[in-house]
Each structure stands twice: as C-alpha cells, then as structure tokens.
Design a protein around this motif. Structure first.
Motif, PDB file in Angstrom:
ATOM      1  N   THR A   1       0.641  -0.910  -0.601  1.00 58.12           N
ATOM      2  CA  THR A   1       0.036  -0.091  -0.019  1.00 58.12           C
ATOM      3  C   THR A   1       0.678   1.364   0.240  1.00 58.12           C
ATOM      4  O   THR A   1       2.014   1.139   0.298  1.00 58.12           O
TER       5      THR A   1
ATOM      6  N   THR B   1       0.015   5.740   1.105  1.00 54.71           N
ATOM      7  CA  THR B   1      -0.355   6.476   1.829  1.00 54.71           C
ATOM      8  C   THR B   1      -0.088   7.970   1.639  1.00 54.71           C
ATOM      9  O   THR B   1       1.254   7.756   2.129  1.00 54.71           O
TER      10      THR B   1
ATOM     11  N   PRO C   1      -4.548  15.446   0.849  1.00 55.25           N
ATOM     12  CA  PRO C   1      -4.902  15.775  -0.288  1.00 55.25           C
ATOM     13  C   PRO C   1      -5.082  17.373  -0.571  1.00 55.25           C
ATOM     14  O   PRO C   1      -5.056  16.543  -1.603  1.00 55.25           O
TER      15      PRO C   1
ATOM     16  N   PHE D   1       1.844  12.846  -6.873  1.00 52.71           N
ATOM     17  CA  PHE D   1       1.729  11.290  -6.709  1.00 52.71           C
ATOM     18  C   PHE D   1       3.259  10.693  -6.356  1.00 52.71           C
ATOM     19  O   PHE D   1       3.167  10.570  -6.977  1.00 52.71           O
TER      20      PHE D   1
ATOM     21  N   THR E   1      -3.271   7.906  -3.759  1.00 54.38           N
ATOM     22  CA  THR E   1      -3.956   8.763  -3.712  1.00 54.38           C
ATOM     23  C   THR E   1      -3.637  10.416  -4.055  1.00 54.38           C
ATOM     24  O   THR E   1      -4.564  11.444  -4.181  1.00 54.38           O
TER      25      THR E   1
ATOM     26  N   GLN F   1      -8.233   6.398 -12.996  1.00 54.02           N
ATOM     27  CA  GLN F   1      -7.814   7.251 -12.225  1.00 54.02           C
ATOM     28  C   GLN F   1      -8.749   7.799 -11.430  1.00 54.02           C
ATOM     29  O   GLN F   1      -9.812   8.384 -12.806  1.00 54.02           O
TER      30      GLN F   1
ATOM     31  N   GLY G   1     -10.013  11.174  -5.461  1.00 53.03           N
ATOM     32  CA  GLY G   1      -9.692  10.184  -4.159  1.00 53.03           C
ATOM     33  C   GLY G   1      -9.332   9.034  -4.703  1.00 53.03           C
ATOM     34  O   GLY G   1      -8.785   8.071  -2.746  1.00 53.03           O
ATOM     35  N   LEU G   2      -8.959   8.378  -4.999  1.00 51.24           N
ATOM     36  CA  LEU G   2      -8.910   7.305  -5.270  1.00 51.24           C
ATOM     37  C   LEU G   2      -7.523   6.800  -6.694  1.00 51.24           C
ATOM     38  O   LEU G   2      -6.732   5.693  -6.340  1.00 51.24           O
ATOM     39  N   GLY G   3      -6.147   7.739  -6.714  1.00 48.36           N
ATOM     40  CA  GLY G   3      -5.476   7.584  -7.252  1.00 48.36           C
ATOM     41  C   GLY G   3      -5.664   6.906  -8.484  1.00 48.36           C
ATOM     42  O   GLY G   3      -6.384   6.769  -9.691  1.00 48.36           O
TER      43      GLY G   3
ATOM     44  N   ARG H   1      -5.473   3.539 -10.226  1.00 54.84           N
ATOM     45  CA  ARG H   1      -5.563   2.043  -9.923  1.00 54.84           C
ATOM     46  C   ARG H   1      -5.094   1.048 -11.632  1.00 54.84           C
ATOM     47  O   ARG H   1      -5.954   1.370 -12.520  1.00 54.84           O
TER      48      ARG H   1
END
Lengths: 117, 113
Positions: A3, A5, A9, A91, A109, B37, B40-42, B44
């Motif tokens: 993961t 993190t 935001p 990112f 995110t 994209q 809030g989830l980036g 994937r």
C-alpha cells in the motif's frame, strides 16, 4: 498487500517557499523503487524523482529532493523555492517485481499542491 | 523524447456498448500499462503487458480485457460498458526490469451514459 498512503489531500505554499509532501508505504519486499510523479492541470503525468530502495543516499533533482527513511517506510518530497509551475497533483508510487518480473506500480491517492503568487 | 499517444482525449459511450481505448508508444518499450484514475482513489492498475500477446492482471481487471498484437500498441477493451466505468483512463509504457520509469499518455476521459 502493498500500500501507498498520502495523508495530505491538498496543500498550498507561497511562491519561493519550501513545502514537503508526505508519503508512507507498506511492503515486505527488499527490491523496490519509489517515485514521485507530477500531473499538472490537464497535462500529462511526468516523473519528478526516483529512489532505489537499496541506495541510502536521498535522491535529488534540482529543486526537488526526497527524505527516504527505509526503516520507517517513509518517502517524503521536498520542493524548494516553489514556483507557480509546480502547481499540480503529486502522486507517490512504489514499484516491485510482479510474477512475470515486470515492475508493477502501486500509486497513492495524490496530493493537490497549489503554489500561491 | 518518449511519446505515448492515446487515440481519444474524450469519449462518450452508452451503457452496453463495446469500447476500445487505444494506446501507442514510439520508444520500443517492452512494458505497457492501463490505469484508471478516479478522484480520491489515485491510479489503479487494470492490466499490463510485458511482451506481445503477454498480459497480466492488475488490481481491478473485472469488466476489462486487453490486447497487444504489436509491441507498440496496447488496447483496453470494455466488453459491455457500464456507468461505473466512467473515469479517466491512463496508458503508460516502460522499459523492463530496473529501467522502470513509466511514461504516460495524456489520458482518455470516458463517460458512459
């Protein structure tokens, strides 16, 4: 499971100031890479900086540098002398080999950074 | 400079349609990737390919398939588009192994009505 993190935001910084974006990750891998990518508004994602996990020295690219703390699984990005063109979504990403040997990325995110004039 | 080109910047389709998203890279990269994209989830990973006709599932492959018949081209297929597949789709390519910097296309914003 691996993961990534990003707990911030949104952030803002005054032009010419310094800002630090946070990123933590979780993995049991030893062979991996860490990245920061930048996605300016309505423009393509581009690489900012890359760190190889086996290198202790923190990567730097001009005004961008990282603080890589392997034991803490932390990989923060510092932007010095912020410029209006640094306004973007940032990112954090982690890459490790998949079963085929291909490096597979996991992205955070994102942190939306706004540089204020 | 590496160039990754996605065929459409914006696409509007109807529920149930078969949708093709095309991606072409000009740097002879072995690896190609499809991401979606969402806020809030980036990003994937949907699927990736490490060679012609070779593919591997990413984290969210359900509802998607891919095709790589030529090294430079990687297609994402939505067999029967659904509204929850409305998203920004990003294609990327890279060299193999430790030369793993990804180069991204401009993205295709797909709306499924």
């Amino acid at each position: 499971a691996q993961t990534v993190t990003q707990s911030q935001p949104e952030m803002s910084v005054q032009e010419a100031e310094t800002v630090t974006l946070s990123c933590t990750y979780d993995t049991s891998e030893n062979n991996y890479y860490l990245f920061w990518y930048k996605q300016p508004p309505s423009r393509q994602m581009i690489l900012v900086i890359r760190q190889e996990a086996y290198k202790q020295q923190n990567a730097t690219e001009n005004r961008f540098s990282v603080n890589f703390q392997k034991a803490a699984k932390s990989f923060s990005l510092k932007i010095s002398d912020s410029q209006l063109g640094d306004t973007a979504m940032y990112f954090c990403a982690f890459a490790a080999p998949s079963t085929s040997g291909t490096y597979k990325y996991i992205f955070g995110t994102g942190t939306r950074l706004k540089v204020l004039a | 400079d590496v160039k990754v080109t996605q065929s459409s910047r914006y696409l509007v389709k109807r529920t149930g349609e078969k949708v093709f998203l095309e991606c072409v890279q000009d740097m002879d990269h072995e690896n190609m990737f499809w991401y979606r994209q969402d806020p809030g989830l980036g990003l994937r990973l949907i699927y990736f390919s490490y060679d012609v006709k070779m593919k591997e599932k990413g984290d969210i492959p359900e509802g998607y398939s891919v095709s790589r018949e030529k090294k430079e081209r990687f297609s994402l297929i939505l067999e029967s588009a659904s509204t929850n597949q409305t998203s920004m789709y990003l294609c990327a390519s890279s060299l193999p192994f430790s030369k793993n910097i990804q180069y991204f296309g401009a993205g295709t914003r797909l709306s499924v009505l």
